[in-house]
Design an enzyme around this catalytic site. Sequence first.
Site, PDB file in Angstrom:
ATOM      1  CB  SER A 127      35.788  42.066  45.079  1.00 49.02           C
ATOM      2  OG  SER A 127      34.645  42.157  43.930  1.00 49.02           O
ATOM      3  CD  GLU A 176      31.214  39.898  40.998  1.00 47.18           C
ATOM      4  OE1 GLU A 176      30.754  38.844  41.152  1.00 47.18           O
ATOM      5  OE2 GLU A 176      30.806  40.579  39.793  1.00 47.18           O
ATOM      6  CE1 TYR A 225      38.178  38.197  42.079  1.00 48.61           C
ATOM      7  CE2 TYR A 225      36.060  39.253  42.487  1.00 48.61           C
ATOM      8  CZ  TYR A 225      37.338  39.389  42.469  1.00 48.61           C
ATOM      9  OH  TYR A 225      37.815  40.574  42.349  1.00 48.61           O
TER      10      TYR A 225
HETATM   11  N1  LIG Z   1      39.211  46.005  39.009  1.00 54.87           N
HETATM   12  C1  LIG Z   1      38.006  45.807  39.357  1.00 54.87           C
HETATM   13  O1  LIG Z   1      37.099  46.307  39.202  1.00 54.87           O
HETATM   14  C2  LIG Z   1      38.224  45.076  40.815  1.00 54.87           C
HETATM   15  C3  LIG Z   1      37.113  45.388  41.778  1.00 54.87           C
HETATM   16  C4  LIG Z   1      37.067  44.752  43.095  1.00 54.87           C
HETATM   17  C5  LIG Z   1      38.413  44.017  43.394  1.00 54.87           C
HETATM   18  N2  LIG Z   1      39.454  43.901  42.710  1.00 54.87           N
HETATM   19  C6  LIG Z   1      40.500  43.352  42.955  1.00 54.87           C
HETATM   20  O2  LIG Z   1      41.840  44.352  43.122  1.00 54.87           O
HETATM   21  C7  LIG Z   1      42.757  43.705  42.527  1.00 54.87           C
HETATM   22  C8  LIG Z   1      43.582  44.452  41.640  1.00 54.87           C
HETATM   23  O3  LIG Z   1      42.479  44.222  40.390  1.00 54.87           O
HETATM   24  P1  LIG Z   1      43.124  44.491  39.012  1.00 54.87           P
HETATM   25  O4  LIG Z   1      41.984  44.923  38.271  1.00 54.87           O
HETATM   26  O5  LIG Z   1      44.049  45.426  38.788  1.00 54.87           O
HETATM   27  O6  LIG Z   1      43.408  43.039  38.382  1.00 54.87           O
HETATM   28  P2  LIG Z   1      44.552  42.525  37.360  1.00 54.87           P
HETATM   29  O7  LIG Z   1      44.663  43.578  36.316  1.00 54.87           O
HETATM   30  O8  LIG Z   1      43.956  41.107  36.988  1.00 54.87           O
HETATM   31  O9  LIG Z   1      45.736  42.131  38.349  1.00 54.87           O
HETATM   32  C9  LIG Z   1      46.028  41.255  39.036  1.00 54.87           C
HETATM   33  C10 LIG Z   1      47.307  41.038  39.231  1.00 54.87           C
HETATM   34  O10 LIG Z   1      47.674  39.938  40.205  1.00 54.87           O
HETATM   35  C11 LIG Z   1      48.813  39.322  39.515  1.00 54.87           C
HETATM   36  N3  LIG Z   1      48.562  37.836  39.877  1.00 54.87           N
HETATM   37  C12 LIG Z   1      47.725  36.709  39.666  1.00 54.87           C
HETATM   38  N4  LIG Z   1      48.213  35.687  40.515  1.00 54.87           N
HETATM   39  C13 LIG Z   1      49.175  35.822  41.114  1.00 54.87           C
HETATM   40  C14 LIG Z   1      49.810  35.132  41.906  1.00 54.87           C
HETATM   41  N5  LIG Z   1      49.536  33.631  42.087  1.00 54.87           N
HETATM   42  N6  LIG Z   1      50.905  35.477  42.498  1.00 54.87           N
HETATM   43  C15 LIG Z   1      51.153  36.733  42.412  1.00 54.87           C
HETATM   44  N7  LIG Z   1      50.651  37.662  41.542  1.00 54.87           N
HETATM   45  C16 LIG Z   1      49.333  37.140  41.115  1.00 54.87           C
HETATM   46  C17 LIG Z   1      48.499  39.195  38.120  1.00 54.87           C
HETATM   47  O11 LIG Z   1      49.494  38.882  37.322  1.00 54.87           O
HETATM   48  P3  LIG Z   1      49.490  38.013  35.916  1.00 54.87           P
HETATM   49  O12 LIG Z   1      49.339  39.135  34.964  1.00 54.87           O
HETATM   50  O13 LIG Z   1      50.444  37.118  36.126  1.00 54.87           O
HETATM   51  O14 LIG Z   1      48.285  37.193  36.121  1.00 54.87           O
HETATM   52  C18 LIG Z   1      48.259  40.793  37.885  1.00 54.87           C
HETATM   53  O15 LIG Z   1      49.504  41.423  37.797  1.00 54.87           O
HETATM   54  C19 LIG Z   1      42.434  42.217  42.647  1.00 54.87           C
HETATM   55  O16 LIG Z   1      42.628  41.625  43.704  1.00 54.87           O
HETATM   56  C20 LIG Z   1      41.005  42.227  42.135  1.00 54.87           C
HETATM   57  O17 LIG Z   1      40.435  41.017  42.450  1.00 54.87           O
HETATM   58  C21 LIG Z   1      39.398  44.503  41.322  1.00 54.87           C
END
Ligand SMILES: NC(=O)c1ccc[n+]([C@@H]2O[C@H](COP(=O)([O-])OP(=O)(O)OC[C@H]3O[C@@H](n4cnc5c(N)ncnc54)[C@H](OP(=O)(O)O)[C@@H]3O)[C@@H](O)[C@H]2O)c1
Length: 361
Positions: A134, A136, A157
């Site tokens: 990320s 971040e 984070y």
């Molecule tokens: N979107 C952005 O701008 C961005 C930018 C850079 C990096 N990222 C990274 O990219 C990835 C995807 O982002 P996103 O926006 O799709 O995030 P998101 O919508 O929050 O999806 C994260 C997923 O991870 C699951 N999760 C959380 N804790 C878990 C655990 N202990 N074991 C298994 N699954 C778990 C969540 O399930 P629950 O619904 O049950 O919590 C959710 O389905 C993440 O790693 C995020 O940090 C995102």
Amino acid sequence: MSKKTALITGIAGQDGSYLAELLLSKGYTVRGTVRRASYPHTERVDHLLKAYDERDPQCPFKLMYADLTDVSSVRNAIEECQPDEVYNLAAQSHVGISFITGESTLEINALGPYRILDTLRRTGAKTRYYQASSSEMFGASPPPQNESTPFLPQSPYGVSKTTAFYLTRVHRVAYGMFACNGILFNHESPRRGLNFVTRKITRGIASIVTGEMQTLALGNLDAKRDWGFAGDYMEAIWRIVQHHEPDDFVIATEDTHSIRDFLKDTFSLVDLDWNDFVMCEDRYKRPAEVPALLGDASKARRILGWKPKTTYRELCQMMLESDLRAKGLTMESARVLAQKLRKPSRTRAYPANVVPMAKAS
Ligand SMILES: NC(=O)c1ccc[n+]([C@@H]2O[C@H](COP(=O)([O-])OP(=O)(O)OC[C@H]3O[C@@H](n4cnc5c(N)ncnc54)[C@H](OP(=O)(O)O)[C@@H]3O)[C@@H](O)[C@H]2O)c1
């Protein structure tokens, strides 16, 4: 060539759902993990669950239970589907909340990737591993940020993602594994979680227009972010994994806007002035801020031939249209409703810790 199998952790999240669609369209067998919840929430992939028959052992799309805090469930998932590629998207992904749930954020986001990498190393298979890193991680490092910019994370984070970034590199360097990082800048969509600022704003506008909400409470409006469309970014991460050697890439639009800009550009789509509806509340401010993120994605452009297709303005429009549609409105009908809201009284008494933005700025 035989069909590839991909394992996506966090498949029911924003990115997981778009990545699943992309990989299915490319002919992959897709397996995705969800964790147990008292109230299952698979809305983002329900259309895929409906489209495929999970009872068929050859079904291209299946969900399985695994929790990144539970190593045996991680091992089971990997052993069961024997993936060619693992996309580790699962995370506690909210920066602000990581200040409150620091320990579990580190447990999931830093130790979780370690558990996957260690399992893959022990199997000795040639599985390719993608880590969702990320922007971040750059934190307080001044923009523009690229692959050589020092990491200065400003939140639990950011620290958790920095740890996972280095663990991924260590597995690549020490064990020769195909382990790569995508350093993605913020990416949004109509499927963005409800407590992320962009979605809070577009959903808030839809609720304001229908009269369900009068004001929208936010924190720091000066933070600048490089916002792209999540669908475009999934194509980038697939390309990172297909590259002939494992490497780390910044993925960004190379354009930055403040939250104030996002407010102005979305409220104006329904001819409203955001100053009339937005209040700044201390409780939404973070103990440490990341002032400005602006990615330099020239390496991805040059080596992967990737560039985003969706502009910032198209993203604003797409997200607002979707939240209006959920309330049975079009942009046009929302503008008509919004006419009645154009000059609200600003004489209302606010609690002491709440400052209406028109007065604060
Ligand atoms: N979107 C952005 O701008 C961005 C930018 C850079 C990096 N990222 C990274 O990219 C990835 C995807 O982002 P996103 O926006 O799709 O995030 P998101 O919508 O929050 O999806 C994260 C997923 O991870 C699951 N999760 C959380 N804790 C878990 C655990 N202990 N074991 C298994 N699954 C778990 C969540 O399930 P629950 O619904 O049950 O919590 C959710 O389905 C993440 O790693 C995020 O940090 C995102």
